[in-house]
Design an enzyme around this catalytic site. Structure first.
Site, PDB file in Angstrom:
ATOM      1  N   ASN A   1      72.341  26.393  31.403  1.00  0.00           N
ATOM      2  CA  ASN A   1      73.213  27.115  30.478  1.00  0.00           C
ATOM      3  C   ASN A   1      73.945  26.063  29.651  1.00  0.00           C
ATOM      4  OD1 ASN A   1      74.973  28.718  29.097  1.00  0.00           O
ATOM      5  ND2 ASN A   1      76.305  29.137  30.867  1.00  0.00           N
TER       6      ASN A   1
ATOM      7  N   LYS B   1      75.761  26.531  27.205  1.00  0.00           N
ATOM      8  CA  LYS B   1      76.996  27.081  26.623  1.00  0.00           C
ATOM      9  C   LYS B   1      77.022  26.778  25.124  1.00  0.00           C
ATOM     10  CE  LYS B   1      79.252  26.235  31.000  1.00  0.00           C
ATOM     11  NZ  LYS B   1      80.324  26.776  31.785  1.00  0.00           N
TER      12      LYS B   1
ATOM     13  N   HIS C   1      78.107  36.484  32.067  1.00  0.00           N
ATOM     14  CA  HIS C   1      78.700  35.195  32.444  1.00  0.00           C
ATOM     15  C   HIS C   1      80.212  35.357  32.489  1.00  0.00           C
ATOM     16  CE1 HIS C   1      79.910  30.999  32.345  1.00  0.00           C
ATOM     17  NE2 HIS C   1      78.701  30.717  32.782  1.00  0.00           N
TER      18      HIS C   1
ATOM     19  N   GLU D   1      82.517  33.574  31.479  1.00  0.00           N
ATOM     20  CA  GLU D   1      83.214  33.254  30.216  1.00  0.00           C
ATOM     21  C   GLU D   1      83.154  34.445  29.256  1.00  0.00           C
ATOM     22  OE1 GLU D   1      81.179  29.536  29.532  1.00  0.00           O
ATOM     23  OE2 GLU D   1      82.184  28.732  31.305  1.00  0.00           O
TER      24      GLU D   1
ATOM     25  N   GLU E   1      78.290  33.148  40.827  1.00  0.00           N
ATOM     26  CA  GLU E   1      79.044  32.034  40.251  1.00  0.00           C
ATOM     27  C   GLU E   1      80.533  32.249  40.505  1.00  0.00           C
ATOM     28  OE1 GLU E   1      76.735  29.915  36.968  1.00  0.00           O
ATOM     29  OE2 GLU E   1      77.793  31.566  35.996  1.00  0.00           O
TER      30      GLU E   1
ATOM     31  N   GLY F   1      82.594  24.693  35.886  1.00  0.00           N
ATOM     32  CA  GLY F   1      83.130  23.662  34.996  1.00  0.00           C
ATOM     33  C   GLY F   1      84.358  22.958  35.549  1.00  0.00           C
TER      34      GLY F   1
ATOM     35  N   SER G   1      79.439  24.066  39.121  1.00  0.00           N
ATOM     36  CA  SER G   1      79.507  22.613  39.323  1.00  0.00           C
ATOM     37  C   SER G   1      78.362  22.064  40.174  1.00  0.00           C
ATOM     38  CB  SER G   1      80.867  22.218  39.916  1.00  0.00           C
ATOM     39  OG  SER G   1      81.908  22.534  38.999  1.00  0.00           O
TER      40      SER G   1
END
Ligand code: PEP
Length: 255
Positions: A11, A13, A96, A98, A168, A174, A213
């Site tokens: 990903n 991003k 996701h 985010e 996740e 991150g 991560s």
């Protein structure tokens, strides 16, 4: 599908440029002969066609990071599943964290996107996971169970054999703070049990990825867990050799 073939998805991003992507692709192609896992590279929309061309001849397929839950019409800025297929996409990330946090995507909207992806012929990677506050409040299983239940109600468990689920934990994305293999397996086991309650055959076949991560140094230990079938990789996927190393960290197929 009888055994679960490992899957590692990048990903990127909101990162990349034509020049930087060409460099990444050259490094990836040089090392991607025997990947060991299935692989997906999920890039921003403007670069999907570049990846379509650049990944030809490798085992990796192109993924997008989102799609519209609508088929067509007055949705300025949005992109349909059919458009993604048109530019060579086979996979799409939905839900996701985010997008859930920054774009207010509800469980219902994520489920509608998963359904739309399948309908358009795409393989959805459905992301679920708890925030730090939810984990600390002892709500991890409840949150993850609800997120998955809404998707299962919309598309059924068997349809997810074409895609994947990505667990996740939001606090691990991150942040450099990875779930321990035992923490991750505990949630992956619960996800597998929830799938089994809906459809035992699908539970054996659906790939459940871990994301948060993952790096070359911790991937093998995570991927060795019984119910972890690969990973969704953010930051580390921006470096082709790290992504290749993570793909190489998968064990034999499970299930
Ligand atoms: C992600 O973006 O899905 C992700 C897991 O990011 P990172 O690997 O950087 O934590």
């Amino acid at each position: 599908m009888s055994a679960r073939r490992p899957l590692v998805a990048a990903n990127w991003k909101m990162n990349g440029s034509i020049a930087a992507n060409e460099q990444w692709l050259a490094e990836f192609r040089a090392g991607a002969k025997n990947l060991g896992s299935d692989a997906v590279v999920s890039a921003p929309y403007p670069y999907l066609a570049q990846l379509w061309v650049g990944l030809k001849g490798t085992p990796a397929e192109v993924g997008a990071q989102d799609l519209s839950e609508h088929r067509a019409g007055a949705y300025t800025g949005d992109v349909t599943g059919e458009m993604l297929v048109d530019v060579g996409c086979r996979w799409v990330i939905v839900g996701h964290s985010e997008r859930r946090a920054l774009h207010g995507e509800s469980n219902e909207r994520v489920a509608a996107k998963a359904a739309r992806a399948l309908d358009a012929g795409l393989r959805p990677i459905v992301c679920i996971g708890e925030t730090l506050a939810e984990r600390e409040a002892g709500r991890t299983h409840e949150v993850v169970r609800t997120q998955l239940a809404v998707v299962l109600a919309a598309v059924g468990a068997a349809a997810l054999e074409r895609g994947a689920i990505a667990y996740e934990p939001v606090w691990a994305i991150g942040t450099g703070r990875t779930a321990t293999p035992a923490q991750a397996q505990e949630v992956h086991g619960a996800i597998r049990a929830q799938l089994a309650a809906a459809d035992p055959g699908a539970a054996r076949a659906v790939r459940v990825l871990y994301g948060g991560s993952v790096k070359p140094a911790n991937a093998a230990e995570l991927f060795a867990q019984l119910d972890i079938d690969g990973g969704l990789i953010g930051g580390a996927s921006l470096i082709a050799r790290d992504f290749l190393a993570i793909c190489a960290a998968v064990p034999r197929p499970k299930g």
